[in-house]
Structure formats: structure tokens, C-alpha cells
Design an enzyme around this catalytic site. Structure first.
Site, short mmCIF file in Angstrom:
data_model
loop_
_atom_site.label_atom_id
_atom_site.label_comp_id
_atom_site.label_asym_id
_atom_site.label_seq_id
_atom_site.Cartn_x
_atom_site.Cartn_y
_atom_site.Cartn_z
N TYR A 1 19.35 28.89 47.48
CA TYR A 1 19.33 27.58 48.14
C TYR A 1 18.15 27.52 49.10
CZ TYR A 1 23.88 27.10 45.91
OH TYR A 1 24.89 27.04 44.99
N ARG B 1 24.65 34.42 55.99
CA ARG B 1 24.88 34.97 54.65
C ARG B 1 23.55 35.08 53.92
NH1 ARG B 1 28.99 33.28 49.64
NH2 ARG B 1 29.98 35.32 49.63
N GLY C 1 37.11 36.10 47.69
CA GLY C 1 36.95 34.76 47.17
C GLY C 1 38.01 34.37 46.18
N ARG C 2 37.76 34.68 44.89
CA ARG C 2 38.65 34.18 43.84
C ARG C 2 40.08 34.68 43.96
NH1 ARG C 2 36.09 36.53 39.02
NH2 ARG C 2 35.02 37.81 40.57
N GLN D 1 30.56 26.88 56.87
CA GLN D 1 29.31 27.43 56.34
C GLN D 1 28.30 26.29 56.26
OE1 GLN D 1 28.39 28.39 52.15
NE2 GLN D 1 28.22 30.52 52.82
#
Length: 371
Positions: free
Chosen positions: A173, A222, A338-339, A103
Site C-alpha cells: 500500500y 505494521r 487473524g482468520r 489501523q
């Protein structure tokens, strides 16, 4: 067919083929001293490949700009040492039969953590949020240098043998700060009143990366509506605005859109033309006609932000019925986890084999280790 078979159907597209529909979501680990991923990082990703993840997306890894990262141990995707480290990662993943993309990231004006101050800050308009001055507005020269840095990262990803890469254009970001009217107040060609106008910087990044890798290499992007600076922020409030935002990016070279939301089961827009309940990835696929990845608290009761900010928030696992229903009707093509995968490298294997009772609740301690 078993209940979860849809998750294990192969994914085929003109540029990217995968053995199943499960993607390891990018998760910042901040565990690459001096910006260089090492043997521990390679082993961490290899374990997920060994146990059946269809596509691994790395943690965010930053382009060659003075202040492209906001934590001291985020990995670089530039320089001989860091790129050699990433070569070790992709070789380990391929040896385990996996597929992977880095990424590619620039953290923009987001606040540094752990007392880390990276240097001159790149921002569209000298803002991290509407009322949060940060850095200086980027000059056209700085913008051109940043676009070139993204292009070099794309070329390096292909050269090192990665199967794809993902551009991080979400979560407040740098690229997302250009999208967001709250942080992009520019009056030149990189600003504007509409989301389509503010997407110019991202479109130039995508086009430069596409040129660097040629027409056949798959590019993922993304995006998100929400920002870490404002969880309620919205870039597109209608499908038409969604098309004006993301359509130019697909035209510039994006093949698959990774649509980040905190809870994948939430509808993106009110009922429109009978399409009640489509999530962000569902609407993006419908509007643009490209494959999409959904993400957001898969297999867990509570989203990550709530878990971090609300004492006593649930850490319990959740069932997969809602996910399976959406995938069976083709709402989106791939699902990022993810988690749940962070907690348990065997998560995919256990789901495939029907061993759901062996999957535990999320353990936040796993955020602090590579295993």
C-alpha cells in the site's frame, strides 16, 4: 503452568499495558456502507473483546485523501459520520473490557476491486508495481497533504478514546510503495538507492502523528517484506538493512513494530551470529530493542494467500506448540491472530481453557459475514 500460559501473561510497556499477548490482526471486511461503521461492526469487535482478546486492531480505515481506499465499503477515519461510527465501536469494546486501536491506512496505487474507481491515485512514482503504471507521482504538496491527513487521523483516534493506533506500512500500500524500490523511482528527498532513504516519507508520517498525540500515546507500525504485487519482494536482506529501514521510524515515534509475514514460523535471514531461525519479528526486536508483534497463519496449516490462490489448499487448524516455544524464549512479545479469530470469536477463550478440540478448521464463508 499449562502449555498455553505464556499467551496469557500480561504485557507491560511504558505506554501500553495489555491483559495477555493475543492481538486481533487487522482484516479488511469491506462492510461499512458509505465508509461509516455501524452497529454490526461494533458488535463484531465487541464479541472478540468479550471473549478475551488482549488488543483488537481494526480493519484498515482510511485517511482523508481522495483515493485512499480501493473498495467501496472500506471505512473512513475522517468525517463526522464515520468518526461517530468509530466512537460507537470503541465504546462497545471498552464496555466489554477490551482494548483497541484503529489501523490507519492509505491504499496507494493498489488496484480497485468490484469495479470501484476512487479518483486521482496517490503513488510515489506513478507505479503500482515495477511494470504496472498507476496514477501520477505525488507532488510535494500532495505528500504534505497526505502527511497532514495521517496526523489528523492520529488526533482523532486519541480524541475518540482508542487505546492506541496502528499505521499500515505493509503489503504494497502507499507507505510500503515508498519503501519499495520497485515502486519508488523518485529522485527527490523521498527516493533514493537505499531503504533508509526511501523511508523518509514514512518517518515524516510517524513524526506528524507523534506530534498530534503527544509523547505518551502508544503508536504501532505494521510493516512487511512481501507485497501483494510481489510475494517474494525483500526490503531488507540483512539485519543492518533492517536497522536502516526501521530504525528511523522508531526514532520518529513508533513504540511497537508489527512484523507481517505469511508464515510466522519461517526464518527471516539465514543463520547469523548463531541466531538461526529468528522470524521477522524476532530479528526486529533483536536489532531495534523494541517490542514486536508477530503474525502469519497462527493456528492454521495454510497461509491466507495460498488459501486464496491454490485450489484444494488446506483449511485445517494447526497446533500452537511452535508458537508457544518462540514466545517462551522471548523471540517476540505479542502474537496477532487473524482468520482463526474471524472463524471463531471464542478462539482465545477456548485456548485459555484448554478446549482446543472445540476449535474447528477455517471456514472461508466467514470472510463474507460480520459475526
Amino acid at each position: 503452568m499449562s502449555a498455553t500460559d505464556i499467551l496469557f501473561q500480561p504485557f507491560a510497556s511504558p505506554k501500553l499495558n495489555l491483559p495477555n499477548r493475543i492481538v486481533m490482526a487487522p482484516m479488511t471486511r469491506n462492510m461499512s456502507p458509505d465508509g461509516v461503521p455501524g452497529a454490526a461492526n461494533a458488535a463484531y469487535y465487541r464479541r472478540r473483546a468479550e471473549h478475551g482478546v488482549g488488543l483488537i486492531l481494526s480493519e484498515g480505515t482510511v485517511v482523508d485523501r481522495p483515493a485512499s481506499r480501493n473498495l467501496p465499503n472500506i471505512p473512513f477515519f475522517h468525517g463526522d459520520a464515520a468518526l461517530a461510527g468509530w466512537k460507537g465501536v470503541i465504546d462497545a469494546v471498552h464496555a466489554a473490557g477490551g482494548r483497541m486501536g484503529p489501523q490507519i491506512w492509505h491504499t496507494g496505487g493498489t488496484r480497485a476491486g468490484e469495479g470501484f474507481e476512487p479518483g486521482p491515485i496517490d503513488t510515489p512514482s506513478g507505479l503500482n508495481a515495477p511494470d504496472d503504471p498507476r496514477g501520477e507521482p505525488m507532488s510535494e504538496e500532495a505528500i504534505a497533504d497526505t502527511v497532514a491527513a495521517y496526523a489528523r487521523a492520529a488526533a482523532d483516534a486519541k480524541r475518540l478514546g482508542f487505546d492506541t493506533f496502528e499505521i499500515h506500512g505493509a503489503h504494497g500500500y502507499l507507505i510500503d510503495q515508498f519503501f519499495w524500490s520497485g515502486t519508488n523511482r523518485r529522485e527527490d528527498r523521498y527516493g533514493g538507492a537505499t531503504i533508509g532513504e526511501r523511508a523518509r516519507f514514512a518517518a515524516e508520517v510517524v513524526a506528524a502523528m507523534r506530534e498530534a498525540v503527544g509523547p505518551d500515546f502508544p503508536i504501532l507500525l505494521r510493516v512487511s517484506q512481501w507485497k501483494q504485487q510481489d510475494y517474494n519482494a525483500r526490503l531488507a536482506t540483512t539485519p543492518d538493512e533492517l536497522e536502516s529501514w526501521l530504525g528511523p521510524l522508531v526514532a520518529a515515534g513508533v513504540d511497537i513494530v508489527h512484523c507481517s509475514q505469511r508464515r510466522f514460523w519461517e526464518a527471516e535471514f539465514p543463520e547469523i551470529d548463531g541466531e538461526q531461525g529468528l522470524n521477522f519479528a524476532g530479528w526486529t526486536k533483536k536489532v531495534l530493542g523494541v517490542p514486536t508483534i508477530s503474525v502469519g497463519s497462527v493456528g492454521l496449516e495454510t497461509d491466507f494467500i495460498t488459501l486464496r490462490t491454490e485450489e484444494g489448499a488446506s483449511r485445517q487448524k494447526a497446533g500452537l506448540d511452535g508458537l508457544i516455544e518462540r514466545m517462551e524464549r522471548g523471540e517476540f512479545d505479542l502474537i496477532a491472530v487473524g482468520r482463526a479469530l474471524l472463524s471463531d470469536p471464542l478462539w482465545v477463550e477456548k485456548v485459555r481453557e484448554g478446549r482446543l478440540d472445540e476449535i474447528g478448521d477455517f471456514d472461508p464463508a466467514k470472510l463474507g459475514v460480520l459475526e
